[in-house]
Design a protein around this motif. Structure first.
Motif, PDB file in Angstrom:
ATOM      1  N   THR A  16      26.261  -1.800  34.152  1.00 52.23           N
ATOM      2  CA  THR A  16      24.835  -1.911  34.474  1.00 52.23           C
ATOM      3  C   THR A  16      24.486  -1.172  35.766  1.00 52.23           C
ATOM      4  O   THR A  16      23.464  -1.435  36.366  1.00 52.23           O
ATOM      5  CB  THR A  16      24.438  -3.394  34.603  1.00 52.23           C
ATOM      6  OG1 THR A  16      25.222  -3.998  35.644  1.00 52.23           O
ATOM      7  CG2 THR A  16      24.662  -4.134  33.298  1.00 52.23           C
ATOM      8  N   GLU A  25      14.932  11.459  30.009  1.00 51.51           N
ATOM      9  CA  GLU A  25      14.256  10.206  30.355  1.00 51.51           C
ATOM     10  C   GLU A  25      13.022  10.463  31.208  1.00 51.51           C
ATOM     11  O   GLU A  25      11.996   9.788  31.065  1.00 51.51           O
ATOM     12  CB  GLU A  25      15.225   9.284  31.090  1.00 51.51           C
ATOM     13  CG  GLU A  25      16.322   8.720  30.215  1.00 51.51           C
ATOM     14  CD  GLU A  25      17.382   7.983  31.016  1.00 51.51           C
ATOM     15  OE1 GLU A  25      18.041   7.091  30.452  1.00 51.51           O
ATOM     16  OE2 GLU A  25      17.561   8.307  32.214  1.00 51.51           O
ATOM     17  N   GLY A  29      10.901   8.920  28.790  1.00 50.45           N
ATOM     18  CA  GLY A  29      11.416   7.570  29.016  1.00 50.45           C
ATOM     19  C   GLY A  29      10.350   6.500  29.114  1.00 50.45           C
ATOM     20  O   GLY A  29      10.581   5.344  28.754  1.00 50.45           O
ATOM     21  N   GLN A  32       9.939   5.256  25.707  1.00 50.61           N
ATOM     22  CA  GLN A  32      11.133   4.893  24.949  1.00 50.61           C
ATOM     23  C   GLN A  32      11.908   3.799  25.689  1.00 50.61           C
ATOM     24  O   GLN A  32      11.466   2.649  25.723  1.00 50.61           O
ATOM     25  CB  GLN A  32      11.984   6.156  24.703  1.00 50.61           C
ATOM     26  CG  GLN A  32      11.249   7.192  23.850  1.00 50.61           C
ATOM     27  CD  GLN A  32      11.984   8.515  23.741  1.00 50.61           C
ATOM     28  OE1 GLN A  32      12.958   8.784  24.446  1.00 50.61           O
ATOM     29  NE2 GLN A  32      11.517   9.381  22.859  1.00 50.61           N
ATOM     30  N   ASN A  33      13.029   4.155  26.302  1.00 47.94           N
ATOM     31  CA  ASN A  33      13.887   3.118  26.878  1.00 47.94           C
ATOM     32  C   ASN A  33      13.351   2.511  28.170  1.00 47.94           C
ATOM     33  O   ASN A  33      13.879   1.520  28.658  1.00 47.94           O
ATOM     34  CB  ASN A  33      15.314   3.658  27.100  1.00 47.94           C
ATOM     35  CG  ASN A  33      15.331   5.007  27.788  1.00 47.94           C
ATOM     36  OD1 ASN A  33      14.405   5.789  27.651  1.00 47.94           O
ATOM     37  ND2 ASN A  33      16.400   5.302  28.501  1.00 47.94           N
ATOM     38  N   TYR A  34      12.298   3.098  28.740  1.00 50.21           N
ATOM     39  CA  TYR A  34      11.680   2.494  29.919  1.00 50.21           C
ATOM     40  C   TYR A  34      10.237   2.060  29.636  1.00 50.21           C
ATOM     41  O   TYR A  34       9.427   1.936  30.549  1.00 50.21           O
ATOM     42  CB  TYR A  34      11.705   3.472  31.097  1.00 50.21           C
ATOM     43  CG  TYR A  34      13.096   3.732  31.632  1.00 50.21           C
ATOM     44  CD1 TYR A  34      13.743   2.799  32.442  1.00 50.21           C
ATOM     45  CD2 TYR A  34      13.766   4.910  31.319  1.00 50.21           C
ATOM     46  CE1 TYR A  34      15.022   3.044  32.932  1.00 50.21           C
ATOM     47  CE2 TYR A  34      15.042   5.160  31.803  1.00 50.21           C
ATOM     48  CZ  TYR A  34      15.660   4.221  32.606  1.00 50.21           C
ATOM     49  OH  TYR A  34      16.924   4.458  33.085  1.00 50.21           O
ATOM     50  N   PRO A 461      10.805  -2.729  33.542  1.00 46.54           N
ATOM     51  CA  PRO A 461      11.827  -2.116  32.685  1.00 46.54           C
ATOM     52  C   PRO A 461      12.861  -1.292  33.451  1.00 46.54           C
ATOM     53  O   PRO A 461      13.833  -0.829  32.848  1.00 46.54           O
ATOM     54  CB  PRO A 461      11.003  -1.225  31.752  1.00 46.54           C
ATOM     55  CG  PRO A 461       9.799  -0.867  32.552  1.00 46.54           C
ATOM     56  CD  PRO A 461       9.493  -2.069  33.391  1.00 46.54           C
ATOM     57  N   TYR A 462      12.667  -1.118  34.758  1.00 46.95           N
ATOM     58  CA  TYR A 462      13.583  -0.293  35.540  1.00 46.95           C
ATOM     59  C   TYR A 462      14.624  -1.120  36.283  1.00 46.95           C
ATOM     60  O   TYR A 462      15.591  -0.565  36.810  1.00 46.95           O
ATOM     61  CB  TYR A 462      12.796   0.567  36.532  1.00 46.95           C
ATOM     62  CG  TYR A 462      11.759   1.419  35.848  1.00 46.95           C
ATOM     63  CD1 TYR A 462      12.113   2.604  35.225  1.00 46.95           C
ATOM     64  CD2 TYR A 462      10.433   1.014  35.792  1.00 46.95           C
ATOM     65  CE1 TYR A 462      11.175   3.375  34.564  1.00 46.95           C
ATOM     66  CE2 TYR A 462       9.477   1.783  35.140  1.00 46.95           C
ATOM     67  CZ  TYR A 462       9.858   2.953  34.523  1.00 46.95           C
ATOM     68  OH  TYR A 462       8.924   3.715  33.866  1.00 46.95           O
ATOM     69  N   LYS A 465      18.480  -0.661  36.103  1.00 50.33           N
ATOM     70  CA  LYS A 465      18.729   0.541  35.303  1.00 50.33           C
ATOM     71  C   LYS A 465      18.709   1.814  36.143  1.00 50.33           C
ATOM     72  O   LYS A 465      19.499   2.723  35.917  1.00 50.33           O
ATOM     73  CB  LYS A 465      17.694   0.662  34.180  1.00 50.33           C
ATOM     74  CG  LYS A 465      17.785  -0.409  33.103  1.00 50.33           C
ATOM     75  CD  LYS A 465      16.736  -0.159  32.026  1.00 50.33           C
ATOM     76  CE  LYS A 465      16.788  -1.208  30.935  1.00 50.33           C
ATOM     77  NZ  LYS A 465      15.759  -0.970  29.891  1.00 50.33           N
TER      78      LYS A 465
END
Length: 724
Positions: A16, A25, A29, A32-34, A461-462, A465
């Motif tokens: 992590t 990203e 991003g 999507q993943n963020y 979401p960050y 990450k």
């Protein structure tokens, strides 16, 4: 055992560990993943206290309602749609990747959406109670701009430049123009300026179709070179450049029953603009905003829908700069004689209540709040709801205004950006809220009690990450010393106040755009944060001329695009130079479109300040831009030769000192490539080195996977010439 536990903790931490964004990203991003948790395609079900939206799997339409204490339940699935369609159309095969994102509610029990089968595309009305298809109007597979009639039995659509109506399974050719210079029913009329997003309008009782007829046969052709063919070929587009011949537009009414047409008698010069097109609720009249080519005189006219005859001018607007109608009329529900009109005639875009004789009944504006979105009415149309820009344009709040008294109440209060939809009766609001510290709080607000019920609070979401660099909103005073300007400062990752850092100024600066807002990430994209992770100070300021601050704030650009905007950008540079951690010898600038024009202008007019620039799709001389936008802000080259001369970056090419990369899409039909080619030619003539990159298949914006390539190129250019 302890050794194993310690090893597990180490490997878990590694799994992590925070990292910087990849360029992929940084490009996509945020989506999507963020992506921040939010509702997808949320709507109020008509005449209920039920909110519908598409669930996290994108396969089901789900609902939350007051009776169920706002718990989520499935209303309709993708499989339900396929089953209902198969029952109605057994010879078709349907497949959906997701539940239709473009669904809408026609009434309390009826969903409208499009479905692509193996043979045709259908505009579908589906009853959600018994899960049966009420109607499915087939349209051609190559159909465009399709519009379903109010009664759901007919669809108008475009086949290239002609209109087709599908009714009772049969196609009716409304127009048959073989000359491609005659374009019918297109939303690309007047190049989609003046708020135009439709080219066809069904009458309220579905018996007539009103549409634009655009004659651009007299407009000059502009060639776009198609590189993919064995011998490159030219694809010609119609491009009316400032000061040159423009399109001629009329409005036509087609009667479906008798196959007859009536032309609205919009008398006046052939090159005027027809805007704000609105049917009266009873279908007997049509209202049109007739704007002169000079764009400084608007007439709101009423016409007879049966004959096309002019009835009267309701009111007029004139301005020393320009008048910019952007919205259709909104009739008050249940009242065929009153409508809302949006205008900035008194300084801020606000609502006004008029009757159909043209009498202004009530000014509904509130303080200096700029209306950004009209949401709807409550039961009995006692109140109207809208979103307004406030706090010097940084915030978006929800307002409720009494139509009779004009009294306005601010419904939402938390400072930030509220995005809201209102229930049919106006008693409930679905509010999505964010600010610089809040990713997304979604709640149901009772408009009478102001009591809020939280549906969820999105997590950051960050977290765990990536190292998201620090961002803060700042205020800079404009060059005239009078106006506070909104700025956004993103600090380099692992910021050390004792160090000096290079700067990337990200700029747009033109009308109808705002880059700095009080919402999550401050309105910035992840590419800005990526550059901060690479060690840059990233700075943006919304100069005078940008959006959501009122008429005078924007109109300061008139006849001299870029002049006051650059002066304000230099105030931002002065602000930066006052920071001990800014390396004043390493300031660069990047922007696209109007931002490309600003970037190039700053690199030339402020050559001693900006060391590096990346200009995407830049306007280089406003005489190469189109009539509708260009003449609004600059008048014609014949009327304003000094303004065109002084703002042309082509003329200023000898001033270039730093490293400049110009990027253009070879298929750009908005800012045609002639702009940058003429600038490059001027640089060559003056012995100035400039870098140039072309995206052969892209139009004005570089989209899809190639956007990653673009962002990498920009980052590499700054790293190569500014960072070292």
């Amino acid at each position: 055992m302890r050794k194993l536990l310690w090893l597990f903790l180490l490997t878990g931490a590694a799994a992590t560990a925070q990292k910087n964004f990849t360029i992929q990203e940084a490009t996509y991003g945020q989506y999507q993943n963020y992506a921040v948790k939010s509702l997808v395609a949320q709507q109020w079900r008509p005449d209920t206290h039920t909110v519908t939206y598409i669930d996290a799997t994108y396969e089901n339409l789900v609902a939350r309602n007051e009776e169920g204490k706002w718990a989520e339940s499935t209303l309709l699935s993708k499989a339900d749609l396929v089953s209902a369609l198969k029952s109605k159309l057994p010879n078709e095969t349907f497949s959906f990747r997701t539940f239709p994102m473009g669904y809408s509610w026609s009434d309390i029990n009826t969903l409208q959406f499009e479905a692509a089968g193996t043979n045709n595309t259908y505009i579908v009305l589906l009853n959600v109670t018994d899960k049966t298809v009420k109607s499915a109007v087939a349209i051609g597979a190559d159909a465009a701009n399709q519009v379903l009639s109010s009664n759901g039995t007919s669809a108008a659509w475009l086949k290239e430049n002609n209109i087709v109506i599908t009714k009772n399974g049969k196609d009716i050719a409304v127009t048959n123009d073989s000359d491609k210079g005659i374009v019918n029913g297109s939303d690309y009329t007047h190049r989609q300026e003046f708020g135009i997003d439709k080219g066809m309008w069904w009458s309220p009782n579905s018996d007539k179709l009103l549409y634009y007829r655009k004659d651009e046969t007299m407009v000059a052709d502009f060639p776009l070179v198609q590189w993919s063919e064995r011998i490159a070929a030219a694809k010609d587009i119609k491009y009316p450049m400032a000061g040159m011949k423009s399109e001629e537009v009329t409005l036509v009414i087609y009667d479906v029953a008798n196959n007859k047409k009536v032309i609205l008698k919009t008398d006046g010069p052939k090159e005027q603009f027809l805007t704000c097109v609105t049917w009266s609720p009873d279908g007997k009249q049509i209202y049109v905003g007739v704007l002169n080519r000079e764009q400084n005189h608007l007439k709101l006219n009423k016409y007879d829908a049966a004959t096309g005859n002019f009835i009267k001018t309701l009111f007029e607007e004139k301005a020393a700069t320009y008048v910019e109608p952007l919205h259709i009329l909104t009739f008050v529900p249940g009242n065929n004689n009153q409508f809302l009109y949006r205008t900035e005639k008194n300084g801020y875009e606000q609502l006004y209540l008029y009757n159909t004789d043209g009498k202004e009944l009530k000014k509904l504006g509130y303080k200096d709040v700029v209306v950004t979105e009209l949401l709807g009415f409550d039961t009995g149309a006692k109140n109207v709801f809208y979103i307004g820009a406030v706090n010097n344009g940084l915030d978006r709040q929800l307002y409720k205004t009494d139509l009779k008294s004009g009294k306005t109440v601010q419904v939402t209060t938390a400072s930030g950006t509220h995005s809201a939809i209102v229930s049919t009766d106006g008693s409930l609001v679905l509010d999505s809220f964010s600010n610089t510290t809040t990713p997304n709080d979604v709640s149901i607000v009772n408009t009478k009690t102001n009591k809020a019920t939280t549906l969820f609070k999105a997590e950051n979401p960050y977290t765990n990450k990536t190292i998201l660099p620090k961002m803060e909103l700042v205020t800079v005073t404009s060059a005239d010393g009078k106006t506070p300007l909104n700025g956004r400062l993103i600090y380099p990752a692992n910021f050390d106040a004792a160090k000096k850092y290079p700067v990337m100024v990200y700029v747009y600066g033109g009308p109808h755009a705002q880059l700095v807002t009080n919402k999550w990430l401050g309105g910035a994209g992840l590419f800005d944060y990526y550059m901060a992770q690479q060690g840059y100070v990233v700075f943006t300021i919304d100069n005078r001329g940008s959006d959501a601050r009122g008429r005078d704030f924007e109109h300061v650009v008139h006849r001299n695009l870029g002049v006051n905007e650059m002066a304000d950008q230099m105030q931002g540079v002065a602000f930066l130079k006052g920071k001990s951690f800014v390396d004043a010898s390493k300031i660069g600038v990047y922007g696209w479109s109007f931002g490309g024009f600003m970037t190039t202008s700053l690199m030339l007019d402020q050559a001693d300040t900006f060391k590096v620039g990346v200009a995407g799709g830049p306007v280089c001389d406003w005489k190469y831009y189109e009539v509708m936008y260009g003449e609004r802000y600059m008048d014609t080259p014949q009327e304003n030769p000094e303004g065109y001369e002084s703002t042309s970056v082509i003329k200023k090419a000898p001033k270039l000192k730093g490293r400049l990369l110009v990027i253009h899409g070879a298929q750009d039909n908005v800012v045609v490539q002639q702009n940058s080619m003429e600038f490059i030619n001027a640089c060559i003539a003056n012995g100035k080195q400039v870098d140039y990159f072309l995206y052969p298949t892209h139009e004005h914006n570089v989209r899809g996977k190639d956007r990653v390539h673009l962002n990498q190129k920009i980052a590499d250019y700054f790293d190569t010439y500014l960072k070292k």
